[in-house]
Design an enzyme around this catalytic site. Structure first.
Site, PDB file in Angstrom:
ATOM      1  N   GLY A 158       0.861  -1.189   0.000  1.00  0.00           N
ATOM      2  CA  GLY A 158       0.000   0.000   0.000  1.00  0.00           C
ATOM      3  C   GLY A 158       0.892   1.232   0.000  1.00  0.00           C
ATOM      4  O   GLY A 158       2.048   1.191  -0.419  1.00  0.00           O
ATOM      5  N   ARG A 159       0.333   2.333   0.488  1.00  0.00           N
ATOM      6  CA  ARG A 159       1.090   3.595   0.466  1.00  0.00           C
ATOM      7  C   ARG A 159       2.436   3.474   1.153  1.00  0.00           C
ATOM      8  O   ARG A 159       3.463   3.908   0.640  1.00  0.00           O
ATOM      9  CB  ARG A 159       0.297   4.688   1.193  1.00  0.00           C
ATOM     10  CG  ARG A 159      -1.023   5.034   0.570  1.00  0.00           C
ATOM     11  CD  ARG A 159      -1.692   6.085   1.437  1.00  0.00           C
ATOM     12  NE  ARG A 159      -3.012   6.401   0.986  1.00  0.00           N
ATOM     13  CZ  ARG A 159      -4.106   5.712   1.317  1.00  0.00           C
ATOM     14  NH1 ARG A 159      -4.021   4.666   2.106  1.00  0.00           N
ATOM     15  NH2 ARG A 159      -5.287   6.074   0.869  1.00  0.00           N
ATOM     16  N   ILE A 160       2.425   2.884   2.363  1.00  0.00           N
ATOM     17  CA  ILE A 160       3.675   2.862   3.142  1.00  0.00           C
ATOM     18  C   ILE A 160       4.657   1.848   2.541  1.00  0.00           C
ATOM     19  O   ILE A 160       5.848   2.138   2.388  1.00  0.00           O
ATOM     20  CB  ILE A 160       3.383   2.584   4.630  1.00  0.00           C
ATOM     21  CG1 ILE A 160       2.527   3.731   5.202  1.00  0.00           C
ATOM     22  CG2 ILE A 160       4.684   2.454   5.426  1.00  0.00           C
ATOM     23  CD1 ILE A 160       2.016   3.521   6.623  1.00  0.00           C
ATOM     24  N   THR A 179       1.824  -9.353  -2.112  1.00  0.00           N
ATOM     25  CA  THR A 179       0.451  -8.897  -1.908  1.00  0.00           C
ATOM     26  C   THR A 179      -0.405 -10.061  -2.410  1.00  0.00           C
ATOM     27  O   THR A 179       0.110 -10.941  -3.110  1.00  0.00           O
ATOM     28  CB  THR A 179       0.130  -7.650  -2.762  1.00  0.00           C
ATOM     29  OG1 THR A 179       0.577  -7.899  -4.105  1.00  0.00           O
ATOM     30  CG2 THR A 179       0.839  -6.410  -2.251  1.00  0.00           C
ATOM     31  N   ALA A 239       4.169  -2.057  11.307  1.00  0.00           N
ATOM     32  CA  ALA A 239       2.735  -2.060  10.956  1.00  0.00           C
ATOM     33  C   ALA A 239       1.883  -2.259  12.215  1.00  0.00           C
ATOM     34  O   ALA A 239       1.514  -1.266  12.860  1.00  0.00           O
ATOM     35  CB  ALA A 239       2.472  -3.130   9.910  1.00  0.00           C
ATOM     36  N   ARG A 240       1.605  -3.491  12.562  1.00  0.00           N
ATOM     37  CA  ARG A 240       0.882  -3.801  13.793  1.00  0.00           C
ATOM     38  C   ARG A 240       1.490  -5.063  14.393  1.00  0.00           C
ATOM     39  O   ARG A 240       1.789  -6.031  13.687  1.00  0.00           O
ATOM     40  CB  ARG A 240      -0.601  -4.038  13.522  1.00  0.00           C
ATOM     41  CG  ARG A 240      -1.415  -2.768  13.293  1.00  0.00           C
ATOM     42  CD  ARG A 240      -1.565  -1.931  14.566  1.00  0.00           C
ATOM     43  NE  ARG A 240      -2.380  -0.744  14.355  1.00  0.00           N
ATOM     44  CZ  ARG A 240      -1.920   0.451  13.992  1.00  0.00           C
ATOM     45  NH1 ARG A 240      -0.617   0.642  13.797  1.00  0.00           N
ATOM     46  NH2 ARG A 240      -2.749   1.473  13.836  1.00  0.00           N
ATOM     47  N   GLU A 269       0.722  -4.392  23.140  1.00  0.00           N
ATOM     48  CA  GLU A 269       1.277  -3.091  23.554  1.00  0.00           C
ATOM     49  C   GLU A 269       0.538  -2.551  24.774  1.00  0.00           C
ATOM     50  O   GLU A 269      -0.685  -2.662  24.824  1.00  0.00           O
ATOM     51  CB  GLU A 269       1.139  -2.077  22.405  1.00  0.00           C
ATOM     52  CG  GLU A 269       2.066  -2.392  21.268  1.00  0.00           C
ATOM     53  CD  GLU A 269       1.938  -1.413  20.102  1.00  0.00           C
ATOM     54  OE1 GLU A 269       1.432  -0.292  20.303  1.00  0.00           O
ATOM     55  OE2 GLU A 269       2.358  -1.783  18.999  1.00  0.00           O
ATOM     56  N   HIS A 287       6.538   2.247  19.286  1.00  0.00           N
ATOM     57  CA  HIS A 287       5.509   2.616  18.297  1.00  0.00           C
ATOM     58  C   HIS A 287       5.682   4.083  17.840  1.00  0.00           C
ATOM     59  O   HIS A 287       4.803   4.923  18.074  1.00  0.00           O
ATOM     60  CB  HIS A 287       4.103   2.378  18.860  1.00  0.00           C
ATOM     61  CG  HIS A 287       3.068   2.182  17.784  1.00  0.00           C
ATOM     62  ND1 HIS A 287       2.011   1.323  17.895  1.00  0.00           N
ATOM     63  CD2 HIS A 287       2.940   2.739  16.554  1.00  0.00           C
ATOM     64  CE1 HIS A 287       1.273   1.372  16.805  1.00  0.00           C
ATOM     65  NE2 HIS A 287       1.823   2.238  15.958  1.00  0.00           N
ATOM     66  N   GLY A 289       6.287   5.008  14.550  1.00  0.00           N
ATOM     67  CA  GLY A 289       6.166   5.140  13.090  1.00  0.00           C
ATOM     68  C   GLY A 289       5.793   6.534  12.610  1.00  0.00           C
ATOM     69  O   GLY A 289       6.465   7.112  11.768  1.00  0.00           O
TER      70      GLY A 289
HETATM   71  C1  DGY Z   1      -1.124   4.375  12.471  1.00  0.00           C
HETATM   72  O1  DGY Z   1      -1.461   5.466  12.037  1.00  0.00           O
HETATM   73  O2  DGY Z   1      -1.777   3.362  12.264  1.00  0.00           O
HETATM   74  C2  DGY Z   1       0.136   4.347  13.246  1.00  0.00           C
HETATM   75  O3  DGY Z   1       0.405   3.121  13.786  1.00  0.00           O
HETATM   76  C3  DGY Z   1       0.137   5.444  14.286  1.00  0.00           C
HETATM   77  O4  DGY Z   1       1.450   5.789  14.476  1.00  0.00           O
END
Ligand code: DGY
Length: 321
Positions: A158-160, A179, A239-240, A269, A287, A289
């Site tokens: 995706g974008r990131i 993907t 990401a997560r 977390e 966290h 990002g």
């Molecule tokens: C998001 O935007 O999902 C990020 O994890 C927040 O930093």
């Protein structure tokens, strides 16, 4: 004089420029703190508000959504929205929005910071200096892994993911990506080649994760997938957390199944697997990002833009469907 400004519930303190706008344009249910509200406080706040800005630590379940009958919009101060029960929001006609685009560069930059810090043992180097035990340059000290010219594997384009891939050019890194379906060739560089998850994990020197957290991506990387990686490879996650089985990762690191990991996100977390902090081959960030002042202000402005749209009866620009 009666205050006719809409009522906003804000679950966390946001950067000053955003707070200044919030104070001017809204009545606040309560002035926010810099800590996560207790679930009961969150729920009570949502029930009193016309609109809310919530963060990724706020778990918003179906019960809360149905109880908050006055609420018209939940603006999630994040691009990820796994903290909100979207099906319940849809059922109740509650608009949920997120903050895409404005944090893409910040998150892609942080991914590279983590990648380089992990492969080049930056944190260990810093700790050595601070310990006062550094005796000077040595040919064998803190030898890391080359990054330039190595193969970068990106899960999620995706974008990131794409922003991370674009930065690989400067490092002469061929990009392989996974993907579900290959991207349309018009949208990507010819250098980026699609792979199955297994092939990508077997081929990449560095694997970085950029998929959203959904039931389909939870534990996408577990013991089996880690075993498909090279013993010299690094795994990066901005990401997560739950996309990786953190217990399996801790085992894989201890057993040398992979060389190291750079983590910005965690399964539970703010708790992390107790072994992680003992492992030198892991770089751990809290966290971060999207944690640049610019990105965090923009995220706030995007939330406000969505709120104004919904309260004015217009479609929200970043409605999460
Ligand atoms: C998001 O935007 O999902 C990020 O994890 C927040 O930093």
């Amino acid at each position: 004089m009666t205050d006719i400004r809409p009522i906003l519930y804000l679950s966390r303190l946001l950067p000053d420029p955003v707070m200044a706008i919030v104070r001017e344009r809204f009545q606040l249910v309560q002035y926010p703190h810099d800590t996560l509200p207790a679930p009961s406080v969150l729920r009570e706040g949502l029930c009193q508000a016309d609109a809310a800005i919530v963060t990724l630590g706020d778990r918003i379940d179906a019960e809360t959504i149905h109880a908050a009958t006055r609420l018209k919009i939940l603006a999630n101060y994040a691009v990820g929205h796994n903290n909100i029960d979207l099906a319940a929001a849809r059922q109740r006609g509650l608009t949920v929005t997120n903050t895409p685009d404005v944090l893409t560069d910040a998150t892609a930059d942080l991914t590279w910071a983590l990648l380089l810090a992990t492969a080049r043992r930056v944190v260990e180097g810093d700790a050595l200096i601070r310990s006062g035990r550094w005796t000077g340059w040595s040919p064998t000290q803190l030898l890391g892994a080359d990054v330039s010219g190595k193969t970068l594997g990106i899960i999620g384009m995706g974008r990131i993911g794409q922003a991370v891939a674009r930065r690989a050019v400067g490092f002469r890194m061929p990009v392989r990506y996974h993907t579900r379906q290959p991207l349309a060739t018009s949208s990507l560089s010819r250098e980026w080649e699609h792979r199955s998850l297994r092939d990508l994990l077997g081929e990449a020197d560095v694997v970085t994760i950029h998929v959203p957290l959904t039931p389909a991506t939870q534990h996408l990387i577990g013991a089996r997938e880690l075993a498909w990686m090279r013993p010299t490879a690094y795994l990066i996650n901005t990401a997560r957390g739950p996309i990786i089985d953190e217990w399996a990762l801790a085992d894989a690191l201890k057993l040398g199944i992979i060389a190291g990991a750079g983590l910005d996100v965690y399964e539970r977390e703010p708790a992390i697997h107790s072994a992680m902090a003992q492992l030198k081959q892991v770089v751990l960030l809290p966290h971060l990002g999207s944690a640049t002042l610019h990105a965090r202000v923009q995220m706030g402005l995007v939330c406000l833009e969505n709120i104004h749209a919904v309260l004015d009866g217009r479609p929200a620009p970043n409605h999460v469907h």
